[in-house]
Design a protein around this motif. Sequence first.
Motif, short mmCIF file in Angstrom:
data_model
loop_
_atom_site.label_atom_id
_atom_site.label_comp_id
_atom_site.label_asym_id
_atom_site.label_seq_id
_atom_site.Cartn_x
_atom_site.Cartn_y
_atom_site.Cartn_z
N MET A 24 0.82 -1.21 0.00
CA MET A 24 0.00 0.00 0.00
C MET A 24 0.86 1.26 0.00
SD MET A 24 -2.99 -0.98 -0.34
CE MET A 24 -3.74 0.63 -0.17
N GLY A 25 2.00 1.21 0.67
CA GLY A 25 2.91 2.35 0.66
C GLY A 25 3.45 2.60 -0.74
N ILE A 26 3.78 1.53 -1.45
CA ILE A 26 4.30 1.67 -2.81
C ILE A 26 3.23 2.25 -3.73
CG2 ILE A 26 5.14 0.39 -4.81
CD1 ILE A 26 6.50 -1.53 -2.84
N VAL A 27 2.01 1.72 -3.64
CA VAL A 27 0.92 2.21 -4.48
C VAL A 27 0.65 3.69 -4.19
CG1 VAL A 27 -1.54 2.01 -4.97
CG2 VAL A 27 -0.14 -0.05 -4.76
N GLY A 28 0.56 4.03 -2.91
CA GLY A 28 0.33 5.42 -2.55
C GLY A 28 1.45 6.34 -3.00
N GLY A 29 2.70 5.86 -2.90
CA GLY A 29 3.83 6.66 -3.34
C GLY A 29 3.83 6.92 -4.83
N VAL A 30 3.51 5.89 -5.60
CA VAL A 30 3.46 6.06 -7.06
C VAL A 30 2.40 7.07 -7.44
CG1 VAL A 30 2.89 4.90 -9.23
CG2 VAL A 30 4.40 3.78 -7.57
N LEU A 31 1.21 6.95 -6.84
CA LEU A 31 0.13 7.90 -7.16
C LEU A 31 0.50 9.33 -6.77
CD1 LEU A 31 -2.99 5.80 -6.06
CD2 LEU A 31 -2.16 6.21 -8.38
N LEU A 32 1.12 9.47 -5.59
CA LEU A 32 1.51 10.81 -5.14
C LEU A 32 2.59 11.40 -6.03
CD1 LEU A 32 0.92 12.90 -3.00
CD2 LEU A 32 2.59 11.80 -1.50
N LEU A 33 3.54 10.57 -6.46
CA LEU A 33 4.59 11.06 -7.35
C LEU A 33 4.01 11.49 -8.69
CD1 LEU A 33 7.58 8.61 -6.73
CD2 LEU A 33 7.49 11.06 -6.24
N VAL A 63 10.14 15.41 -4.43
CA VAL A 63 10.26 14.08 -5.05
C VAL A 63 11.13 13.13 -4.21
CG1 VAL A 63 11.14 12.81 -7.05
CG2 VAL A 63 9.72 14.84 -7.38
N PRO A 64 12.33 13.54 -3.75
CA PRO A 64 13.12 12.62 -2.90
C PRO A 64 12.41 12.25 -1.60
CG PRO A 64 14.50 14.40 -3.72
CD PRO A 64 13.09 14.77 -4.04
N LEU A 65 11.72 13.22 -0.99
CA LEU A 65 11.05 12.94 0.28
C LEU A 65 9.87 11.99 0.10
CD1 LEU A 65 11.11 16.44 2.03
CD2 LEU A 65 12.61 14.47 2.42
N VAL A 66 9.07 12.21 -0.94
CA VAL A 66 7.95 11.30 -1.20
C VAL A 66 8.46 9.89 -1.48
CG1 VAL A 66 6.08 10.77 -2.80
CG2 VAL A 66 6.39 13.12 -2.00
N SER A 67 9.51 9.80 -2.30
CA SER A 67 10.08 8.48 -2.60
C SER A 67 10.64 7.82 -1.34
CB SER A 67 11.19 8.64 -3.64
OG SER A 67 10.70 9.21 -4.83
N ALA A 68 11.27 8.63 -0.49
CA ALA A 68 11.90 8.08 0.72
C ALA A 68 10.88 7.50 1.68
CB ALA A 68 12.71 9.17 1.42
N PHE A 69 9.73 8.16 1.83
CA PHE A 69 8.76 7.74 2.82
C PHE A 69 7.73 6.74 2.28
CE2 PHE A 69 10.49 11.41 4.92
CZ PHE A 69 10.44 11.08 6.26
N THR A 70 7.75 6.48 0.98
CA THR A 70 6.76 5.55 0.40
C THR A 70 7.40 4.39 -0.34
OG1 THR A 70 6.57 6.93 -1.58
CG2 THR A 70 5.00 7.34 0.21
N LEU A 71 8.29 4.69 -1.29
CA LEU A 71 8.88 3.64 -2.12
C LEU A 71 10.14 3.03 -1.51
CD1 LEU A 71 8.62 5.37 -5.63
CD2 LEU A 71 6.92 3.98 -4.46
#
Length: 233
Positions: A24-33, A63-71
Amino acid sequence: MTTPEPQPPTPDPVSRDRIYRSPMGIVGGVLLLVVVLWLGIDALVRGEGRTQWLALAALILIVPLVSAFTLRPAVYANEERLRIRNPLRIIVLPWGQIASLRSGYTNEAIAKSGTKFQLWAIPVSLRARKKAARRSVWEAAERNAAERSERGGRGGGGTGSGGFGFGTSRADFDADGPARAESDKIIAELRDLLAHRENEESAQGEVTVRWAYEVVAPAFAGAVLLLILLLMP
């Protein structure tokens, strides 16, 4: 007659990592990115002057922060150590240095030094726990009803109806029973690995903690650039 030179011992093969991540974190991160990149690129293309620079700085920061906390978060476990890749740090814990793995409102690895490290990649879902608990109760009720029905068929005086009472053991409601949330199953696997490997010679060593400069550096640069642009007249 020449004596053959002794061959060096073949190193033991490194065990393959078990990798744990949050789907779910990966899915949410992709959508947010996707949303962030869409808005940022649109501002770069259609914006003018200062707006383009602000969009660029925001992208470098966000972008780095969203990737760090989700992907980015992941947990790697093999027979020698537990490697925790959190948003801003990478922690390597040999099994011999882990005192316990605790699961509460968050999942944590506790080193023998007393330091706690959160497992970002294995988030706790209270909703999933409640659902698993209800499933355990339903399964216990079905087993209890089946046992009563069977005893009644043999003249044991059972009622044959569902419910709880005689024949229901504490194991039916134990948190380590078959019906568990996915994160609790993962922690149980890691605890089992810890119990089997903590005293092995190959699982000893020092705890290492490294900052994720590949995340911190661009985010810091984006924050500085954004601050400068905002302070400029």
